[in-house]
Design an enzyme around this catalytic site. Structure first.
Site, PDB file in Angstrom:
ATOM      1  N   GLY A  46       0.710  -1.312   0.084  1.00 16.02           N
ATOM      2  CA  GLY A  46      -0.139   0.075  -0.056  1.00 16.02           C
ATOM      3  C   GLY A  46       0.784   1.298   0.021  1.00 16.02           C
ATOM      4  O   GLY A  46       2.125   1.234   0.405  1.00 16.02           O
ATOM      5  N   CYS A  47       0.211   2.339  -0.362  1.00 16.35           N
ATOM      6  CA  CYS A  47       1.071   3.425  -0.151  1.00 16.35           C
ATOM      7  C   CYS A  47       1.523   4.086   1.087  1.00 16.35           C
ATOM      8  O   CYS A  47       2.641   4.311   1.273  1.00 16.35           O
ATOM      9  CB  CYS A  47       0.086   4.764  -1.042  1.00 16.35           C
ATOM     10  N   TYR A  48       0.710   4.090   2.044  1.00 18.63           N
ATOM     11  CA  TYR A  48       1.097   4.535   3.367  1.00 18.63           C
ATOM     12  C   TYR A  48       2.240   3.690   3.852  1.00 18.63           C
ATOM     13  O   TYR A  48       3.178   4.089   4.347  1.00 18.63           O
ATOM     14  CB  TYR A  48      -0.149   4.522   4.367  1.00 18.63           C
ATOM     15  N   THR A  50       4.562   1.681   2.358  1.00 20.80           N
ATOM     16  CA  THR A  50       5.718   2.169   1.412  1.00 20.80           C
ATOM     17  C   THR A  50       6.516   3.331   2.105  1.00 20.80           C
ATOM     18  O   THR A  50       7.613   3.071   2.596  1.00 20.80           O
ATOM     19  CB  THR A  50       5.450   2.306   0.129  1.00 20.80           C
TER      20      THR A  50
END
Lengths: 235, 235, 235, 235
Positions: A46-48, A50
């Site tokens: 997921g973006c967060y 990462t």
């Protein structure tokens, strides 16, 4: 998420192919490069997670977690998906700033705690507060970690620089510098700033949520899996 | 700041009239209403301190501070002043998000610690991380406080609601709600959200930095000093 | 629209109560104040027509239309309605600017031509080009009109100032000034700028599409219909 | 500008090297490719002229100008330069939209009329109304041209498509389509839309003011002058 029950709990649906969970490699490229190169199935982070995991990794290799980690994260609106919803209507977002899923509610929380658990002896505890920002893209995590009195800022900088010395997509900033959207937007890079302030280590970690936080990292992993140059098609 | 030396240290200039420091009343209206009504000299609070102190006051009246308080604050660009500078140029700010003066560098830090010191027995310690947001106005502080296992969210809500029950400009939000710019912009109000999550109390506190964070509160104080209705000219 | 067939053609549905069309008064307050004061049914004008018609009225009272009028209009996103659609998704609008319904397609076109027809002897012809602007609110029409060589800028300014001299919600700007969103946003006002350049008269006319362009003007009309002070509740 | 006096009149300073004016080639690449390839001195076009001249060129090759051309142009803030000024302060620009230098005042006007004069028999007359838009980049010109009754939209589309058929950086849009910032931002491209509406030809022409409108076109010209591939380093 490696565990089908945890998946079901956070995604409110049964995992469709639980038998593949064990084989899937977590696609945080810089940390799991070898495993990714030798698998046929990657779970793209997921973006967060990462932004948070790349920022915490060097520190966690060396130092124990002394207390709850606080992640105050700020994301552009593309992180909420393309499907039109009232919360992503221009008029709702412009001129506004909204915390959401504060505390222990966001589904990226168990993903982060799972990976942190692989790196620490004590079970990690995370407070995660995402905020919606009136920009199209960009993601910044400001991370607060309890520090021991004997930690040293110079040594921490050295540790971060060494860990990521040969990484094309991770930039460790200098003393006094903070990661911003402008460091990373429209690139596959992660920029990391570091401040040791009294008993608190503050990390700022920025990515473009659509690239290093999504499709960019997926391409980076694909490049590895297919034996292409890792940076192919990415900047 | 009550102390001329502290003033000189943070503002890099000698205080012009130190003999008035003792008489000046700190103009956080809701907390120092009586003193403001009976003085001829008010020091109007900074925008960040207003949002932080109103959020912390009810808790600090009742519970001790157990650890460093973390304030992750987000401000619209008008907080940086009207004078044109590169950092407030539209092209630098739009699509961007920048932390600045992270840690213990911003001059609102000693102002906050001074007032917190009046309310606590142990000297308070604050980590303060302001961020510049691509909006014209608005200010949100997300505040992280170490909680005792015996604290109770219902009791905390009750405490906040009671403290501010008769305040025209403070709105205590309900369980699960977070303060946003949209709650307060173009008003003199402060909206406060509260979450007790494991060992962490999270407060979200929003104001319009140009009104409750500046001229609005100044008018509120002037109304008191001159015997006008406190809400005159304000919404 | 006074004509049920025209209505059906532009709104793609039969008019629900055609028998009321004749009684309904067009609610452009400054121009139809007397009729509005004496009716029980007002048709509130569209946002674009309000800005265009207030700008054209003084000129059309005195001078003939010599050629097609060109209206290049720019509107904030709230003009597109609250229902979430892809075109109003934050990520589609931010950093973008889009013309739409260019030429003779927008349903505000027949509304404008109908009213202009009441004021001119020759049937008016309008080119109308709306553009979507990345702001929450605001509407600016830049209007280009063919001018006779004997028209005089000073006389035109005088005409506009006289026409609107006693209007609380219309501001005629001075020579060299242009109407902007900042003149009118969050008010019920219309700001009008005027430039006579060679053979072209250029008018700039700004309103807040949610107030003078919608609910603000509706309240202004309601005040008249109920005998309240016309400016009650409005700024 | 080829004429030193015209230069002095619009730039309020004597031209520093008037003896070079005759040799300088106007660097609108698509139109003056041969001259650019064979010169050592190129005058790079302004951002507004680039969007306007590329849109008008095919039409002017074939049809006469019948009347004043109206250019209603909209530009992002980077067009106003990097030097901090009040008009480019974030708080002045955000949520606002401002016309400026309306009519015949902007210094890009004589540049456009000079080049149009090379392409027409009758001296061209232009009305030019730039507007400042709350975006960092992007430039859209909406152009209104008086049309003869015998002009045909299909034939015009054919003319535009043929003229630019082999151009890597010019995109002629289809019937009913309008050029937007999103078509061109962060590229060296110009997108052109075309509508024939009654007696008016409407062109929409979009570029990124920092690329095709400035440094991108300069690189395109440099590529030609040095014998590199014209698209080298550009997208």
């Amino acid at each position: 998420l490696k565990d089908a029950d945890t998946y079901q709990q956070w995604y409110a649906t049964e995992h469709p192919v639980p038998q593949l969970l064990e084989d899937a490699v977590y696609g945080l490229t810089e940390i799991f490069r070898d495993e990714i190169s030798n698998t046929t199935l990657v779970a793209n982070p997921g973006c967060y997670p990462t932004s948070v995991l790349l920022a915490l990794y060097p520190m966690l290799k060396t130092y124990p977690l002394l207390d709850t980690v606080i992640v105050d994260a700020k994301s552009g609106v593309s992180g909420a998906g393309r499907k039109p919803k009232l919360i992503t209507h221009f008029v709702e977002v412009a001129d506004n700033l909204s915390p959401y899923n504060i505390g222990r509610i966001h589904r990226h929380l168990p993903e982060m705690e799972q990976v942190l658990g692989w790196w620490t002896h004590t079970p990690p505890s995370l407070i995660f507060s995402p905020h919606l920002i009136p920009t199209a893209r960009g993601l910044l995590s400001t991370i607060y970690i309890k520090a021991n009195p004997d930690w040293d800022e110079d040594a921490l900088f050295e540790l971060y620089r060494e860990t990521y010395a040969s990484e094309p997509f991770v930039q460790v900033l200098g003393p006094g510098e903070n990661a911003t959207y402008a460091h990373v937007n429209r690139t596959n890079r992660c920029a990391i700033g570091l401040h040791l302030v009294g008993d608190t280590l503050i990390l700022t970690s920025a990515i473009d949520n659509l690239l290093k936080g999504a499709s960019g990292q997926a391409i980076q992993n694909m490049n590895l899996m297919f034996g292409f140059k890792e940076t192919e098609g990415l900047i």
